[in-house]
Design an enzyme around this catalytic site. Structure first.
Site, PDB file in Angstrom:
ATOM      1  N   LYS A 162       0.833  -1.216   0.000  1.00 42.64           N
ATOM      2  CA  LYS A 162       0.000   0.000   0.000  1.00 42.64           C
ATOM      3  C   LYS A 162       0.865   1.263   0.000  1.00 42.64           C
ATOM      4  O   LYS A 162       0.674   2.167  -0.807  1.00 42.64           O
ATOM      5  CB  LYS A 162      -0.928   0.027   1.237  1.00 42.64           C
ATOM      6  CG  LYS A 162      -1.868  -1.170   1.328  1.00 42.64           C
ATOM      7  CD  LYS A 162      -2.804  -1.066   2.512  1.00 42.64           C
ATOM      8  CE  LYS A 162      -2.133  -1.092   3.871  1.00 42.64           C
ATOM      9  NZ  LYS A 162      -1.453  -2.378   4.192  1.00 42.64           N
ATOM     10  N   ARG A 181      -1.003  -8.781  13.219  1.00 46.85           N
ATOM     11  CA  ARG A 181      -1.519  -7.833  12.210  1.00 46.85           C
ATOM     12  C   ARG A 181      -2.214  -8.587  11.070  1.00 46.85           C
ATOM     13  O   ARG A 181      -3.250  -8.147  10.568  1.00 46.85           O
ATOM     14  CB  ARG A 181      -0.364  -6.977  11.664  1.00 46.85           C
ATOM     15  CG  ARG A 181       0.140  -5.961  12.683  1.00 46.85           C
ATOM     16  CD  ARG A 181       1.551  -5.500  12.378  1.00 46.85           C
ATOM     17  NE  ARG A 181       1.687  -4.779  11.129  1.00 46.85           N
ATOM     18  CZ  ARG A 181       2.847  -4.628  10.489  1.00 46.85           C
ATOM     19  NH1 ARG A 181       3.965  -5.151  10.975  1.00 46.85           N
ATOM     20  NH2 ARG A 181       2.889  -3.949   9.374  1.00 46.85           N
ATOM     21  N   ARG A 187      11.654  -5.563   5.304  1.00 38.10           N
ATOM     22  CA  ARG A 187      11.410  -4.128   5.065  1.00 38.10           C
ATOM     23  C   ARG A 187      12.293  -3.257   5.965  1.00 38.10           C
ATOM     24  O   ARG A 187      12.505  -3.532   7.132  1.00 38.10           O
ATOM     25  CB  ARG A 187       9.956  -3.772   5.321  1.00 38.10           C
ATOM     26  CG  ARG A 187       9.712  -2.250   5.218  1.00 38.10           C
ATOM     27  CD  ARG A 187       8.276  -1.869   5.231  1.00 38.10           C
ATOM     28  NE  ARG A 187       7.593  -2.302   6.423  1.00 38.10           N
ATOM     29  CZ  ARG A 187       6.273  -2.206   6.589  1.00 38.10           C
ATOM     30  NH1 ARG A 187       5.525  -1.709   5.630  1.00 38.10           N
ATOM     31  NH2 ARG A 187       5.716  -2.630   7.699  1.00 38.10           N
ATOM     32  N   ARG A 198     -10.363   0.331   7.604  1.00 35.89           N
ATOM     33  CA  ARG A 198      -9.966  -1.036   7.958  1.00 35.89           C
ATOM     34  C   ARG A 198     -11.076  -1.804   8.642  1.00 35.89           C
ATOM     35  O   ARG A 198     -10.883  -2.945   9.033  1.00 35.89           O
ATOM     36  CB  ARG A 198      -8.796  -1.005   8.940  1.00 35.89           C
ATOM     37  CG  ARG A 198      -7.520  -0.738   8.267  1.00 35.89           C
ATOM     38  CD  ARG A 198      -6.399  -0.889   9.264  1.00 35.89           C
ATOM     39  NE  ARG A 198      -5.342  -0.055   8.814  1.00 35.89           N
ATOM     40  CZ  ARG A 198      -4.089  -0.441   8.692  1.00 35.89           C
ATOM     41  NH1 ARG A 198      -3.732  -1.638   9.054  1.00 35.89           N
ATOM     42  NH2 ARG A 198      -3.197   0.382   8.237  1.00 35.89           N
ATOM     43  N   ARG A 249      10.855  -1.104  11.325  1.00 38.67           N
ATOM     44  CA  ARG A 249       9.719  -0.642  12.111  1.00 38.67           C
ATOM     45  C   ARG A 249       9.526  -1.527  13.335  1.00 38.67           C
ATOM     46  O   ARG A 249       9.724  -2.733  13.257  1.00 38.67           O
ATOM     47  CB  ARG A 249       8.445  -0.671  11.244  1.00 38.67           C
ATOM     48  CG  ARG A 249       8.029   0.691  10.753  1.00 38.67           C
ATOM     49  CD  ARG A 249       6.934   0.654   9.730  1.00 38.67           C
ATOM     50  NE  ARG A 249       5.713  -0.032  10.127  1.00 38.67           N
ATOM     51  CZ  ARG A 249       4.611  -0.069   9.386  1.00 38.67           C
ATOM     52  NH1 ARG A 249       4.587   0.558   8.219  1.00 38.67           N
ATOM     53  NH2 ARG A 249       3.548  -0.723   9.777  1.00 38.67           N
TER      54      ARG A 249
HETATM   55  P1  AP5 Z   1       4.794  -1.577   1.939  1.00 39.69           P
HETATM   56  O1  AP5 Z   1       4.472  -0.755   0.764  1.00 39.69           O
HETATM   57  O2  AP5 Z   1       5.475  -0.914   3.088  1.00 39.69           O
HETATM   58  O3  AP5 Z   1       3.464  -2.370   2.441  1.00 39.69           O
HETATM   59  P2  AP5 Z   1       2.187  -1.841   3.220  1.00 39.69           P
HETATM   60  O4  AP5 Z   1       1.021  -2.549   2.645  1.00 39.69           O
HETATM   61  O5  AP5 Z   1       2.157  -0.340   3.217  1.00 39.69           O
HETATM   62  O6  AP5 Z   1       2.495  -2.427   4.646  1.00 39.69           O
HETATM   63  P3  AP5 Z   1       2.297  -1.802   6.101  1.00 39.69           P
HETATM   64  O7  AP5 Z   1       3.022  -2.735   7.031  1.00 39.69           O
HETATM   65  O8  AP5 Z   1       2.704  -0.367   6.168  1.00 39.69           O
HETATM   66  O9  AP5 Z   1       0.767  -1.929   6.303  1.00 39.69           O
HETATM   67  P4  AP5 Z   1       0.036  -1.978   7.643  1.00 39.69           P
HETATM   68  O10 AP5 Z   1      -1.358  -1.889   7.183  1.00 39.69           O
HETATM   69  O11 AP5 Z   1       0.354  -3.128   8.513  1.00 39.69           O
HETATM   70  O12 AP5 Z   1       0.638  -0.745   8.460  1.00 39.69           O
HETATM   71  P5  AP5 Z   1       0.137   0.745   8.716  1.00 39.69           P
HETATM   72  O13 AP5 Z   1       1.347   1.577   8.800  1.00 39.69           O
HETATM   73  O14 AP5 Z   1      -0.921   1.125   7.772  1.00 39.69           O
HETATM   74  O15 AP5 Z   1       5.653  -2.819   1.436  1.00 39.69           O
HETATM   75  C1  AP5 Z   1       6.155  -3.793   2.353  1.00 39.69           C
HETATM   76  C2  AP5 Z   1       7.509  -4.316   1.859  1.00 39.69           C
HETATM   77  O16 AP5 Z   1       7.320  -5.027   0.645  1.00 39.69           O
HETATM   78  C3  AP5 Z   1       8.533  -3.209   1.560  1.00 39.69           C
HETATM   79  O17 AP5 Z   1       9.803  -3.641   1.934  1.00 39.69           O
HETATM   80  C4  AP5 Z   1       8.435  -3.025   0.031  1.00 39.69           C
HETATM   81  O18 AP5 Z   1       9.650  -2.576  -0.512  1.00 39.69           O
HETATM   82  C5  AP5 Z   1       8.081  -4.432  -0.422  1.00 39.69           C
HETATM   83  N1  AP5 Z   1       7.226  -4.465  -1.612  1.00 39.69           N
HETATM   84  C6  AP5 Z   1       6.197  -3.633  -1.938  1.00 39.69           C
HETATM   85  N2  AP5 Z   1       5.623  -3.993  -3.098  1.00 39.69           N
HETATM   86  C7  AP5 Z   1       6.295  -5.114  -3.509  1.00 39.69           C
HETATM   87  C8  AP5 Z   1       6.164  -5.970  -4.648  1.00 39.69           C
HETATM   88  N3  AP5 Z   1       5.214  -5.770  -5.610  1.00 39.69           N
HETATM   89  N4  AP5 Z   1       7.014  -7.025  -4.744  1.00 39.69           N
HETATM   90  C9  AP5 Z   1       7.980  -7.246  -3.790  1.00 39.69           C
HETATM   91  N5  AP5 Z   1       8.154  -6.467  -2.706  1.00 39.69           N
HETATM   92  C10 AP5 Z   1       7.313  -5.405  -2.559  1.00 39.69           C
HETATM   93  O19 AP5 Z   1      -0.546   0.622  10.161  1.00 39.69           O
HETATM   94  C11 AP5 Z   1       0.238   0.356  11.320  1.00 39.69           C
HETATM   95  C12 AP5 Z   1      -0.668   0.243  12.543  1.00 39.69           C
HETATM   96  O20 AP5 Z   1      -1.376   1.493  12.751  1.00 39.69           O
HETATM   97  C13 AP5 Z   1      -1.787  -0.806  12.450  1.00 39.69           C
HETATM   98  O21 AP5 Z   1      -1.317  -2.086  12.800  1.00 39.69           O
HETATM   99  C14 AP5 Z   1      -2.802  -0.248  13.447  1.00 39.69           C
HETATM  100  O22 AP5 Z   1      -2.421  -0.505  14.766  1.00 39.69           O
HETATM  101  C15 AP5 Z   1      -2.709   1.257  13.212  1.00 39.69           C
HETATM  102  N6  AP5 Z   1      -3.649   1.733  12.167  1.00 39.69           N
HETATM  103  C16 AP5 Z   1      -3.324   2.271  10.949  1.00 39.69           C
HETATM  104  N7  AP5 Z   1      -4.425   2.566  10.253  1.00 39.69           N
HETATM  105  C17 AP5 Z   1      -5.487   2.228  11.030  1.00 39.69           C
HETATM  106  C18 AP5 Z   1      -6.902   2.261  10.856  1.00 39.69           C
HETATM  107  N8  AP5 Z   1      -7.450   2.731   9.708  1.00 39.69           N
HETATM  108  N9  AP5 Z   1      -7.688   1.805  11.868  1.00 39.69           N
HETATM  109  C19 AP5 Z   1      -7.160   1.345  13.020  1.00 39.69           C
HETATM  110  N10 AP5 Z   1      -5.829   1.263  13.250  1.00 39.69           N
HETATM  111  C20 AP5 Z   1      -4.986   1.694  12.259  1.00 39.69           C
END
Ligand code: AP5
Length: 225
Positions: free
Chosen positions: A22, A177, A133, A97, A166
């Site tokens: 994402k 997660r 990552r 979410r 992270r």
């Molecule tokens: P990356 O692009 O970083 O993936 P991502 O989907 O953004 O992963 P996140 O871990 O950031 O998602 P998340 O939903 O767990 O965390 P968030 O910060 O939103 O890519 C991952 C890796 O893969 C990288 O190394 C990249 O280089 C590689 N990659 C990418 N594309 C690739 C491809 N095509 N092929 C190969 N490799 C690839 O949320 C964190 C926390 O915040 C949550 O756990 C929760 O506690 C809270 N939170 C956030 N939003 C909410 C909400 N709406 N409601 C409630 N709690 C929330």
């Protein structure tokens, strides 16, 4: 969804399990479309870093891999979407979410169109990606060790400072997660499919191939008028 965005409007929500890409895709789409990315994860992590009341409130929740309450997140997104830079459109990364968040977003959207881009990647690949990552502590750039998105020395190619892992990218929290996603967020696929507003994207392909598939969907489905 029931009515249209204005022709210039590009309202995207990026949904997918942790590690599905994402953040990687949002960074590119925001440059291409000239619209802001709103990452609820980034906003929450910034709050934790500054030690603000919001940060203190959500710190433990993020560390365990659970979700922050709908009320907290919805208030934060509502405030951000009220800002004028979101008028031409926005990319929401990691929101909604829960079905409750999606319903709240519908109310905020006042019947304007949006497209839910849903990235699909198997869990073994997600674990592998999240373990590998690294992120830049300054510009928040996303890197992948092993293959290369920045530098083999794990230094940010833009800021020239060491990349970090992270806190929630440890195996125990990653598994929580993933479970949270399966139980609470996956129902959004049916929610948006029911509104004919879901684009399911195979996220296992290269970042470029995934990006192209997303842009095709945006052009064909959101801008088809
Ligand atoms: P990356 O692009 O970083 O993936 P991502 O989907 O953004 O992963 P996140 O871990 O950031 O998602 P998340 O939903 O767990 O965390 P968030 O910060 O939103 O890519 C991952 C890796 O893969 C990288 O190394 C990249 O280089 C590689 N990659 C990418 N594309 C690739 C491809 N095509 N092929 C190969 N490799 C690839 O949320 C964190 C926390 O915040 C949550 O756990 C929760 O506690 C809270 N939170 C956030 N939003 C909410 C909400 N709406 N409601 C409630 N709690 C929330």
């Amino acid at each position: 969804m029931s009515s249209r965005a204005t022709p210039a409007e590009t309202n995207i929500v990026l949904i997918g399990p942790p590690g599905s890409g994402k953040g990687t895709q949002a960074a590119d789409l925001c440059r291409r479309f000239g619209i802001p990315t709103i990452s609820t994860g980034d906003i929450l992590r910034a709050a934790v870093r500054t030690g603000s009341p919001l940060g203190e409130h959500v710190k433990t929740t993020i560390a365990t891999g659970a979700l922050v309450s709908d009320d907290t997140i919805v208030a934060l997104v509502r405030e951000r979407l009220s800002q004028p830079d979101t008028k031409p459109g926005f990319i929401l990364d990691g929101f909604p979410r829960t079905v409750g968040q999606a319903e709240a977003l519908d109310r905020m959207m006042d019947n304007r169109d949006l497209l839910a881009v849903i990235l699909q990647v198997p869990e073994d690949e997600l674990e592998r990606r999240l373990n590998a990552r690294r992120v830049c502590p300054k510009c928040r750039g996303i890197y992948h060790t092993g293959t290369r998105y920045g530098s083999e020395e794990e230094v940010c190619s833009r800021c020239n400072i060491s990349l970090i892992k992270r806190d929630d990218d440890n195996l125990e929290t990653i598994r929580t997660r993933l479970l949270t996603y399966r139980n609470t967020t996956e129902p959004l696929i049916a929610y948006y499919s029911g509104k004919d507003a879901a684009a399911l994207i195979d996220g296992t392909r290269s970042t470029e191939a995934v990006n192209l598939a997303i842009r095709l969907e945006i052009t064909e489905r959101l801008h088809r008028r």
